[in-house]
Scaffold this active site. Structure first.
Site, short mmCIF file in Angstrom:
data_model
loop_
_atom_site.label_atom_id
_atom_site.label_comp_id
_atom_site.label_asym_id
_atom_site.label_seq_id
_atom_site.Cartn_x
_atom_site.Cartn_y
_atom_site.Cartn_z
CB SER A 30 -20.46 27.45 -5.18
OG SER A 30 -19.62 27.44 -4.74
CG HIS A 31 -16.79 29.06 -7.22
ND1 HIS A 31 -17.19 28.66 -6.22
CD2 HIS A 31 -16.36 30.28 -7.03
CE1 HIS A 31 -17.16 29.71 -5.14
NE2 HIS A 31 -16.60 30.74 -6.16
NE ARG B 58 -21.72 37.73 -1.25
CZ ARG B 58 -22.44 38.63 -0.27
NH1 ARG B 58 -21.35 37.91 1.08
NH2 ARG B 58 -23.38 39.19 0.10
CD GLU C 274 -20.88 25.73 -0.93
OE1 GLU C 274 -22.15 25.40 -1.33
OE2 GLU C 274 -20.53 24.71 -2.20
P1 NDP Z 1 -14.89 23.92 1.38
O1 NDP Z 1 -15.01 23.81 2.60
O2 NDP Z 1 -15.83 22.67 0.28
O3 NDP Z 1 -13.26 22.92 0.70
C1 NDP Z 1 -11.82 24.13 1.08
C2 NDP Z 1 -11.33 22.39 1.22
O4 NDP Z 1 -11.00 21.84 2.27
C3 NDP Z 1 -11.06 21.84 -0.45
O5 NDP Z 1 -9.39 21.88 -1.09
C4 NDP Z 1 -11.84 20.31 0.32
O6 NDP Z 1 -11.09 19.51 -0.84
C5 NDP Z 1 -10.85 20.29 1.62
N1 NDP Z 1 -12.20 19.15 2.40
C6 NDP Z 1 -13.10 18.83 2.48
N2 NDP Z 1 -13.41 18.46 3.46
C7 NDP Z 1 -12.24 17.76 3.95
C8 NDP Z 1 -11.99 16.85 4.54
N3 NDP Z 1 -12.84 15.91 5.17
N4 NDP Z 1 -11.28 15.50 4.30
C9 NDP Z 1 -9.60 16.42 3.89
N5 NDP Z 1 -10.32 17.76 3.39
C10 NDP Z 1 -11.15 18.31 2.97
O7 NDP Z 1 -13.46 24.86 0.94
P2 NDP Z 1 -15.01 26.48 0.37
O8 NDP Z 1 -16.24 26.83 0.94
O9 NDP Z 1 -13.65 27.46 1.98
O10 NDP Z 1 -14.58 27.06 -1.27
C11 NDP Z 1 -15.29 26.83 -2.04
C12 NDP Z 1 -14.64 27.41 -3.67
O11 NDP Z 1 -15.04 28.57 -3.53
C13 NDP Z 1 -12.89 27.26 -3.27
O12 NDP Z 1 -12.98 26.88 -5.46
C14 NDP Z 1 -12.80 28.72 -3.60
O13 NDP Z 1 -12.06 28.84 -3.95
C15 NDP Z 1 -14.27 29.53 -4.38
N6 NDP Z 1 -14.04 30.62 -3.74
C16 NDP Z 1 -13.69 32.12 -5.00
C17 NDP Z 1 -13.74 32.63 -3.77
C18 NDP Z 1 -13.31 33.85 -5.23
O14 NDP Z 1 -13.28 35.45 -5.26
N7 NDP Z 1 -13.23 33.85 -6.57
C19 NDP Z 1 -14.29 33.80 -3.39
C20 NDP Z 1 -13.93 32.68 -2.23
C21 NDP Z 1 -14.24 31.13 -2.66
P3 NDP Z 1 -12.61 18.31 -1.86
O15 NDP Z 1 -13.00 19.19 -3.10
O16 NDP Z 1 -11.92 16.89 -2.00
O17 NDP Z 1 -13.50 18.18 -0.97
#
Ligand code: NDP
Length: 336
Positions: free
Chosen positions: A45-46, A185, A187
């Site tokens: 997604s990024h 977003r 996703e």
């Molecule tokens: P996720 O919900 O996929 O993951 C959030 C965090 O939780 C990650 O560090 C992930 O590690 C961890 N995690 C997930 N599952 C587990 C688990 N079972 N146990 C322990 N840790 C876990 O991320 P989001 O969907 O919230 O965000 C996705 C991306 O979007 C991010 O990189 C965020 O920076 C980016 N984003 C950027 C924006 C911008 O304006 N620039 C705006 C909004 C989001 P792992 O990766 O190892 O699964």
């Protein structure tokens, strides 16, 4: 049939597409590096998915493709960066060295960035700080897409934050990176593109009613994770970014946005702490003891472990790019 490419080719494709759009060498390198890190860690997604948006923001005149960030030494522990309507990765890369130096010298330091177009994942921004032995936070806001808990109108960005902790013994830092929205977003956009529904609680349609249709949520508003708790974190992120930097809050960023499908003019902040100055050299063994207990606890895993596994895999195998996107990117890079 997805295209299979190496990370080197990914970086070159991103660099060429940006250069073809008139982005300066330094900006194109910084953004291409960020996109490649996302792809390497399995964050579709990024990764390359974002490239057409970066180009769109150049074509619309929203982002300045030649921007040179201004770095101000604001105080012994403070760095203030004005990205001058440029892309965030160059502003971060230019300011991060001064932030790390000040954190090592003072024990703690903070950096703000305003006027920056951020379309990226956050862990690449702070992983280098943790690799330099620092505990680090970063916060980013974007144009408002999300209602506060109890509301129906967009007020906050999807407002991610990330935290990084250094580890001893040559281990990669522990980094988590998460949006304040129930779902990022990007996703939701991918679900809409691929015809999938999203979980209940992701957002509301433009009628203010809950829906699992990603297209309806993209036209309506997203919701924070965890109700009022996620909403308070999104509020904190607004204050730590638009507030501290003197840049835009999410709703101000939305008013500035050209509806070009690209990133918005947002803000970011960083806090970096030298743990050795507080906990002493025992810090590393102490945090390892916590991590060991966590990993011995049922199916629990450390945040970031999925990414690091993807990183090891893509270094060997490269990545795949969805066919239609690959064709679009080849066109942007002037290869067809
Ligand atoms: P996720 O919900 O996929 O993951 C959030 C965090 O939780 C990650 O560090 C992930 O590690 C961890 N995690 C997930 N599952 C587990 C688990 N079972 N146990 C322990 N840790 C876990 O991320 P989001 O969907 O919230 O965000 C996705 C991306 O979007 C991010 O990189 C965020 O920076 C980016 N984003 C950027 C924006 C911008 O304006 N620039 C705006 C909004 C989001 P792992 O990766 O190892 O699964």
């Amino acid at each position: 049939m997805p295209a299979a490419i190496s990370l080197k080719e990914c970086r070159a494709l991103a660099f060429d597409a940006l250069s073809h759009a008139g982005v300066s060498h330094a900006n194109a390198e910084a953004v291409a590096d960020h996109i490649t890190r996302a792809e390497a860690d399995g964050c579709k997604s990024h990764g390359l998915f974002r490239l057409p948006g970066y180009v769109a923001s150049v074509n619309s005149g929203a982002a300045d493709p030649q921007a040179e960030p201004e770095i101000v030494d604001a105080a012994p522990g403070l760095v203030a960066v004005d990205a001058r309507r440029g892309f965030a990765p160059l502003a971060i890369a230019r300011g991060r060295g001064a932030l790390a130096d000040k954190a090592h010298e003072q024990g703690i330091a903070c950096m703000t960035i305003r006027n920056s177009f951020n379309f990226a994942a956050l862990w690449p921004d702070i992983e280098p700080l943790a690799e330099a032995g620092l505990v680090a936070f970063t916060f980013v806001n974007s144009q408002s897409f999300m209602a506060p808990a109890g509301g129906t109108e967009a007020l906050f960005g999807t407002n991610p934050m990330a935290f990084a902790c250094p580890r001893g013994g040559g281990r990669a830092p522990m980094v988590f990176d998460q949006a304040s929205a129930a779902m990022a977003r990007g996703e939701i956009q991918i679900a809409a593109r691929d015809g999938h529904t999203v979980p209940a609680g992701t957002g509301l349609g433009s009628d203010g009613q809950p829906t699992t249709d990603p297209a309806a949520i993209l036209a309506g508003v997203q919701l924070p994770f965890g109700g009022y708790k996620g909403s308070s974190i999104a509020l904190m992120v607004e204050l730590m970014t638009g507030g501290l930097s003197g840049g835009f809050f999410g709703y101000e960023s939305a008013a500035d946005h050209k509806r070009d499908g690209g990133p918005s003019n947002g803000a970011q902040s960083f806090i970096a702490i030298d743990p050795g100055r507080l906990a002493g050299p025992e810090f590393f063994a102490h945090v390892e003891a916590l991590f060991e207990r966590l990993l011995a606890n049922g199916e629990a895993r450390l945040p970031g472990d999925r990414r690091l596994a993807a990183r090891a895999r893509t270094a060997e195998e490269g990545i795949t790019v969805e066919d239609a996107l690959y064709t679009t990117l080849q066109g942007l890079a002037g290869r067809v």
